[in-house]
Scaffold this motif. Structure first.
Motif, PDB file in Angstrom:
ATOM      1  N   LYS A 132       5.916 -51.383  20.497  1.00 34.28           N
ATOM      2  CA  LYS A 132       6.279 -51.994  19.085  1.00 34.28           C
ATOM      3  C   LYS A 132       5.487 -50.728  18.263  1.00 34.28           C
ATOM      4  O   LYS A 132       4.559 -50.030  18.755  1.00 34.28           O
ATOM      5  N   SER A 133       5.739 -50.830  16.951  1.00 33.77           N
ATOM      6  CA  SER A 133       5.315 -49.609  16.111  1.00 33.77           C
ATOM      7  C   SER A 133       3.646 -50.060  15.867  1.00 33.77           C
ATOM      8  O   SER A 133       3.724 -51.196  15.793  1.00 33.77           O
ATOM      9  N   ALA A 134       2.835 -49.157  15.576  1.00 36.08           N
ATOM     10  CA  ALA A 134       1.628 -49.445  15.095  1.00 36.08           C
ATOM     11  C   ALA A 134       1.375 -50.535  14.111  1.00 36.08           C
ATOM     12  O   ALA A 134       0.482 -51.362  14.037  1.00 36.08           O
ATOM     13  N   GLU A 153       0.133 -58.360  13.329  1.00 44.95           N
ATOM     14  CA  GLU A 153       0.121 -59.393  14.423  1.00 44.95           C
ATOM     15  C   GLU A 153      -1.370 -59.606  14.520  1.00 44.95           C
ATOM     16  O   GLU A 153      -1.566 -60.490  15.371  1.00 44.95           O
ATOM     17  N   LEU A 154      -2.311 -58.922  14.214  1.00 47.94           N
ATOM     18  CA  LEU A 154      -3.696 -59.076  14.540  1.00 47.94           C
ATOM     19  C   LEU A 154      -4.204 -60.226  13.655  1.00 47.94           C
ATOM     20  O   LEU A 154      -3.689 -60.601  12.587  1.00 47.94           O
ATOM     21  N   LYS A 178      -3.253 -53.268  23.291  1.00 47.64           N
ATOM     22  CA  LYS A 178      -2.240 -53.184  22.204  1.00 47.64           C
ATOM     23  C   LYS A 178      -2.026 -51.940  21.904  1.00 47.64           C
ATOM     24  O   LYS A 178      -1.082 -51.387  21.014  1.00 47.64           O
ATOM     25  N   LYS A 190       2.049 -53.890  15.266  1.00 46.27           N
ATOM     26  CA  LYS A 190       0.752 -54.378  16.289  1.00 46.27           C
ATOM     27  C   LYS A 190      -0.260 -54.790  15.187  1.00 46.27           C
ATOM     28  O   LYS A 190      -0.914 -55.821  15.392  1.00 46.27           O
ATOM     29  N   LEU A 204      -3.976 -49.918  20.201  1.00 44.81           N
ATOM     30  CA  LEU A 204      -4.643 -49.620  18.771  1.00 44.81           C
ATOM     31  C   LEU A 204      -5.786 -48.678  19.074  1.00 44.81           C
ATOM     32  O   LEU A 204      -6.402 -48.239  17.732  1.00 44.81           O
ATOM     33  N   LEU A 214       6.383 -53.114  24.946  1.00 44.42           N
ATOM     34  CA  LEU A 214       5.147 -52.287  24.621  1.00 44.42           C
ATOM     35  C   LEU A 214       5.232 -51.420  23.821  1.00 44.42           C
ATOM     36  O   LEU A 214       4.150 -50.816  23.235  1.00 44.42           O
TER      37      LEU A 214
END
Length: 188
Positions: free
Chosen positions: A108-110, A116-117, A161, A113, A163, A106
């Protein structure tokens, strides 16, 4: 030690004397990532302070259900342990939510993330950052249909996520959509 989105409040017992309040405040005073008064140099009895006080830690909202993450700690060691843990998902969501998968890291760096979008998710995230106002977001992202489940699925995914975050009032109505500054910098 991650102090982002972290607040604390000292809880005094009804039996705490006025003279003890100063000692309790000294014991729990936490600034710039550390306790300001060393226990070794104390002029008060730690056992009495711990019997008459606790501390309420409030972290950012759970990324799955958006409920406030609050923990009551009884001593400095537990205080530091919870700050180091910096929970982002509440215990209930960990136990019951089908959206919680403990095998997925959970933290992960921004940047990871965002990379991965999907194209659509990225488009919605950019819209939330640029539009800012909930009314403009409703108008242009939801196309004035705030019950559009396909858009909510994307928005909820962005929130899971980490974000975006959504501030809500007590009736669960949306007050604002928020994006961490780190995410805004990456998108811009």
């Amino acid at each position: 030690m991650n102090l982002e989105k972290f607040k604390y409040e000292i809880i005094l017992s009804a039996q705490a004397s006025i003279d003890l309040v100063s000692d309790i405040t000294q014991y729990w005073l936490f600034e710039k990532g550390k306790f300001t008064h060393h226990i070794e140099n104390r002029t008060f009895e730690t056992k009495t302070v711990l019997e008459k006080s606790k501390c309420l830690l409030t972290f950012r909202n759970c990324v799955l259900c958006n409920s406030s993450l609050t923990i009551i700690v009884n001593n400095r060691e537990d205080f530091i342990k919870w700050i180091d843990t910096n929970p982002i998902i509440c215990d209930s969501c960990q136990d019951y939510s089908p959206n919680y998968d403990s095998s997925i890291p959970l933290k992960k760096s921004a940047y990871i993330k965002i990379n991965e979008l999907s194209f659509t998710e990225l488009k919605v995230l950019r819209g939330i950052i640029k539009l800012k106002s909930k009314f403009l977001i409703y108008r242009h992202i939801f196309n004035n249909d705030i019950s559009d489940n396909s858009v909510w699925k994307i928005v909820n995914g962005l929130q899971i996520k980490g974000l975006i975050s959504i501030d809500r009032d007590p009736n669960w109505g949306i007050k604002s959509f928020n994006v961490p500054s780190e995410v805004e910098k990456i998108i811009e």
